[in-house]
Design a protein around this motif. Structure first.
Motif, PDB file in Angstrom:
ATOM      1  N   GLN A  65      56.843  36.247  47.884  1.00  0.00           N
ATOM      2  CA  GLN A  65      56.227  37.186  48.822  1.00  0.00           C
ATOM      3  C   GLN A  65      56.377  36.668  50.260  1.00  0.00           C
ATOM      4  O   GLN A  65      56.464  35.459  50.478  1.00  0.00           O
TER       5      GLN A  65
ATOM      6  N   HIS B 187      50.279  35.449  46.564  1.00  0.00           N
ATOM      7  CA  HIS B 187      50.440  36.509  47.581  1.00  0.00           C
ATOM      8  C   HIS B 187      49.551  36.277  48.804  1.00  0.00           C
ATOM      9  O   HIS B 187      49.545  37.103  49.719  1.00  0.00           O
TER      10      HIS B 187
ATOM     11  N   HIS C  76      61.222  34.789  38.258  1.00  0.00           N
ATOM     12  CA  HIS C  76      61.805  35.226  39.534  1.00  0.00           C
ATOM     13  C   HIS C  76      61.742  34.118  40.575  1.00  0.00           C
ATOM     14  O   HIS C  76      60.745  33.415  40.688  1.00  0.00           O
TER      15      HIS C  76
ATOM     16  N   GLU D 290      61.951  40.473  42.171  1.00  0.00           N
ATOM     17  CA  GLU D 290      60.733  40.888  41.468  1.00  0.00           C
ATOM     18  C   GLU D 290      59.675  41.373  42.438  1.00  0.00           C
ATOM     19  O   GLU D 290      59.009  42.379  42.203  1.00  0.00           O
ATOM     20  N   GLU D 291      59.521  40.674  43.543  1.00  0.00           N
ATOM     21  CA  GLU D 291      58.442  41.011  44.482  1.00  0.00           C
ATOM     22  C   GLU D 291      58.711  42.298  45.258  1.00  0.00           C
ATOM     23  O   GLU D 291      57.861  42.771  45.999  1.00  0.00           O
TER      24      GLU D 291
ATOM     25  N   ASP E 197      53.680  31.551  42.017  1.00  0.00           N
ATOM     26  CA  ASP E 197      54.327  32.857  41.781  1.00  0.00           C
ATOM     27  C   ASP E 197      55.686  32.879  42.448  1.00  0.00           C
ATOM     28  O   ASP E 197      55.800  33.272  43.593  1.00  0.00           O
TER      29      ASP E 197
END
Ligand code: BES
Ligand code: MN
Ligand code: MN
Length: 464
Positions: free
Chosen positions: A90, A432, A86, A158-159, A125
């Motif tokens: 975030q 995150h 992804h 995705e998030e 991420d």
């Protein structure tokens, strides 16, 4: 043919610069103020797939953010790997806790990352991690070393719960057909302790509102006579765990699969130092369900956590008030065979049932997904095992991950494929959180390991 390690050596700086450029795009999917940037990021990802040698690259529009798709076909008789990742990230908040701006990546050395780590939102991420696959593909295509077919699907939601991906997968079963799904969006134990994630927890995310009087009240005039929604909410939330830290929602554990003694032993073999764990978090002690070790509590057991709670006066000074409403966001991490929709219903019923007279309670489900476990006797797992053995010089250990990638269970349901989770982040990479980072060593190790997976998977598929 150039080996992957010499290819990396030769293109190191460019591999790094390209990732830094990607990290400069604030592709925050949760906040519509960033919508333009999310779309711009999709275009950049598409371009990077083309540059790496992908064909039929498309930016597939959805009712939300686009899914970037591309493929490289070698021979229809050979297996097909589907890479998922992804490009959304975030929100960066709280901004004041970042040591450098979240979308202006900088490289800094740390104890765990002596070669340096890239500090930026999305570094680990998942931009840094899916980009390893793009660069591994570049190597395999340009060196004629791609042993099988490959498809890429990189999404932008995705998030926020992959809202559009389910529909996309159901409508494109043929296009997405594959023999194995490969994802780097998890972590590993450490550079001297390579590990493969063999499980993800499911998720049920809900928001609750407790409503008392029709307006905020003077807490002197009304205090003691009417229910205070914040007091009530706090009490209701506290009652969701018992003295053994087990969740009190009736039926919550009914479908929980107990992990076998053998697998618990295998998982316990992963190196874990409780003191180091506590020190890293500056906590005097850990806390969790009685009867389970820390590495089990955060992986093979279901949990319930409050993610946010608000209401009443939180401004400067003091204000004596009974607020009309109190709110909280809660998430439950689930394990096989809990069904997230069923758990959401159980939560809703229970939370409404325990509301005292004098308030009303509303439960609003957000999103969720099922847990997933990778079978270790699958050739995909074996191929990953061999790949890590080659590049780390030692066997990887299986590790259940505590996080969730809800789409993985859906891939199995809709496409019938298993997923291999080759994560290269560390738990300490602060995903995150403020100051998210990704080790440069980890980035290159990932790029180095991935082509070996392709080779071993192709060989094992052909019965070698
Ligand atoms: N990459 C994470 C999930 C993850 C991280 C799994 C580390 C295992 C180890 C993913 O981007 C994520 O944050 N997922 C969310 C759920 C999603 C529905 C918002 C999560 O786990 O909270
Ligand atoms: Mn992720
Ligand atoms: Mn995430």
């Amino acid at each position: 043919m150039t080996s992957i390690s010499s290819y990396i050596e030769k293109h190191k700086q460019r591999f790094l610069d390209e990732l830094l450029d990607l990290l400069r795009i604030p592709s925050v999917s949760a906040d519509s103020n960033y919508a333009k940037d999310v779309h711009r990021c999709a275009a950049t990802v598409a371009e990077s797939l083309r540059n790496a040698g992908c064909e039929h690259v498309e930016i597939c529009e959805t009712s939300g953010y686009p899914i970037v798709y591309g493929e490289k076909n070698v021979n229809p008789d050979l297996p097909t790997v589907l890479v998922y990742g992804h490009y959304d990230v975030q929100p960066p908040d709280p901004l004041d806790l970042w040591n450098s701006p979240p979308f202006e990546p900088v490289i800094k050395e740390t104890k765990l990352h002596p070669e340096g780590a890239i500090y930026a939102r999305g570094a680990c991420d998942d931009k840094g991690q899916f980009y390893m696959h793009v660069k591994a593909l570049e190597y395999m295509v340009s060196e004629g070393a791609l042993p099988c077919n490959v498809k890429f699907m990189i999404e932008g939601e995705e998030e926020v719960g992959s809202k559009s991906l389910g529909t996309f997968v159901r409508e494109n079963r043929e296009k997405l057909a594959n023999d194995i799904i490969l994802i780097s969006d998890t972590g590993m134990i450490g550079r001297n302790a390579p590990s493969i994630t063999t499980g993800l927890r499911g998720l049920s995310y809900v928001e609750v509102t407790v409503t008392g009087p029709n307006r905020d009240l003077h807490s002197g005039l009304y205090g003691g006579a009417v229910a205070n929604p914040i007091n009530v909410l706090a009490q209701m939330i506290a009652s969701l765990h018992d003295e053994n830290r087990r969740i009190t929602i009736p039926g919550f554990y009914d479908k929980v699969q107990e992990v076998s003694k053998e697998e618990r032993q295998l998982l316990a073999a992963a190196p874990f130092d409780l003191q180091e764990y506590k020190d890293a978090l500056d906590i005097p002690d850990v806390m969790g369900e009685a009867g389970y070790a820390t590495h089990e509590r955060n992986a093979i057991r279901p949990t319930l956590d409050v993610n946010g709670i608000w209401g009443g006066y939180i401004g400067e000074g003091a204000k004596t008030v009974i607020p009309s409403q109190a709110h909280a966001k809660l998430s439950m991490r689930l394990v096989p065979d809990q069904d997230w929709e069923e758990i959401t219903e159980l939560f809703q019923k229970h939370f409404e049932a325990i509301a005292p007279e004098g308030v009303s309670v509303a439960v609003r489900p957000h999103h969720g997904g099922q847990a997933y476990v990778t079978p270790m006797d699958h050739i995909g797992y074996q191929a990953a095992h061999k790949a890590y053995e080659t590049t780390f010089g030692k066997a990887p250990v299986p590790q259940r991950g505590g996080g969730s990638i809800p789409i993985v269970a859906l891939f199995e349901k809709e496409l019938g494929s298993k997923t291999i989770l080759m994560g290269f982040g560390l738990d300490s990479d602060a995903i995150h959180s403020p100051n998210e980072h990704f080790g440069i060593w980890n980035y290159f190790k990932g790029i180095e390991t991935i082509p070996h997976f392709y080779q071993h998977f192709t060989a094992l598929s052909q019965g070698e």
